[in-house]
Design an enzyme around this catalytic site. Sequence first.
Site, PDB file in Angstrom:
ATOM      1  N   ASP A 110       0.785  -1.244   0.000  1.00 54.77           N
ATOM      2  CA  ASP A 110       0.000   0.000   0.000  1.00 54.77           C
ATOM      3  C   ASP A 110       0.813   1.289   0.000  1.00 54.77           C
ATOM      4  OD1 ASP A 110      -2.034  -1.856   0.291  1.00 54.77           O
ATOM      5  OD2 ASP A 110      -2.489  -1.343   2.363  1.00 54.77           O
ATOM      6  N   HIS A 114      -0.563   5.118   0.977  1.00 50.18           N
ATOM      7  CA  HIS A 114      -0.049   5.892   2.103  1.00 50.18           C
ATOM      8  C   HIS A 114       0.597   7.197   1.641  1.00 50.18           C
ATOM      9  CE1 HIS A 114       0.355   2.178   4.987  1.00 50.18           C
ATOM     10  NE2 HIS A 114      -0.726   2.119   4.232  1.00 50.18           N
ATOM     11  N   GLU A 185      -7.283  -3.509  -3.325  1.00 49.28           N
ATOM     12  CA  GLU A 185      -8.608  -3.256  -2.783  1.00 49.28           C
ATOM     13  C   GLU A 185      -9.129  -1.881  -3.229  1.00 49.28           C
ATOM     14  OE1 GLU A 185     -10.220  -4.103   1.603  1.00 49.28           O
ATOM     15  OE2 GLU A 185      -8.884  -2.371   1.517  1.00 49.28           O
ATOM     16  N   GLU A 189      -8.039   5.108  -3.714  1.00 48.59           N
ATOM     17  CA  GLU A 189      -6.741   5.520  -3.191  1.00 48.59           C
ATOM     18  C   GLU A 189      -5.630   5.311  -4.213  1.00 48.59           C
ATOM     19  OE1 GLU A 189      -7.036   5.175   1.583  1.00 48.59           O
ATOM     20  OE2 GLU A 189      -7.133   3.261   0.513  1.00 48.59           O
TER      21      GLU A 189
END
Length: 281
Positions: A110, A114, A185, A189
């Site tokens: 991720d 982030h 997922e 983002e």
Amino acid sequence: MRAIGDSDKERLKQQLLKDAASSTTVTAQDPYFYGKGVARVARLYQIAQEVGDKTTAAALGTKIVNLLTPWLVSMSNNDTLVYDATWGGIVSTLGISDPSQDFGQGRYNDHHFHYGYFLYAGAILAKYDINTFAPLREPMNQLLRDYANPSYADTQFPYMRHFDPYDGHSWAAGLFSFMDGRNQESTGEAINAYYSAYLYATALGFEDTAAFYEIVLNMEATSGRRYWHPMRSQSKDLYGDAFSHNTVGIVWSSKVDYVTFFGADTEFVYGIQMLPFTPAT
């Protein structure tokens, strides 16, 4: 698209003051939720600039600097970011010492999620106040190179760590192995990550690099619509009769799931694909 009228602008200013008073405290200690908090402040900062509230904008700009400095300049936060020479990336101290911490961030899960939030804040600040942004520029460049490095010649960071040009979207999983392969997922983002990279390159005047990120952003968004948000008829063609939904929670290399990593509630599945709310997402 019509311009904002004076009455609407005044309403926005009033709401801005309320949000600036109640939504700019960031208490998270991990890079994911902390980054989200800083990005929220940056969004309010941009709104203040656009509606001409210079006093609120100045206060929010100072707030952004104060929030980013412990993580990127003084390194005085409780979960310091460090460079990992083994895999060529920037990871959190807790994450590299314990794979279960910070959502596996220390094992490169991720990073685009982030650091995309951090980069968004940096891009917005740089757009409106490049001089105030100056002390943050080099560490912010490092975060960009960590997840969206546009150069094959860079010996410190890999090229486009998460983005897969063949599949047309990113994979969020890092060094962890799963029976069903790689996964991602949150399309929202992922889109935000490359939107932030585009904004950052634009704010600093790197037109060619911004054009590259615009292509990546559009590929990520197009794949998000196709694989995570298919129409009902498209869903059947893509995933067969067994999958009866028009939103996917997690796309894997070999399957799709109507769940998230934190639960199977419908609002979780849809919500994680929507966040964060920006012009790009």
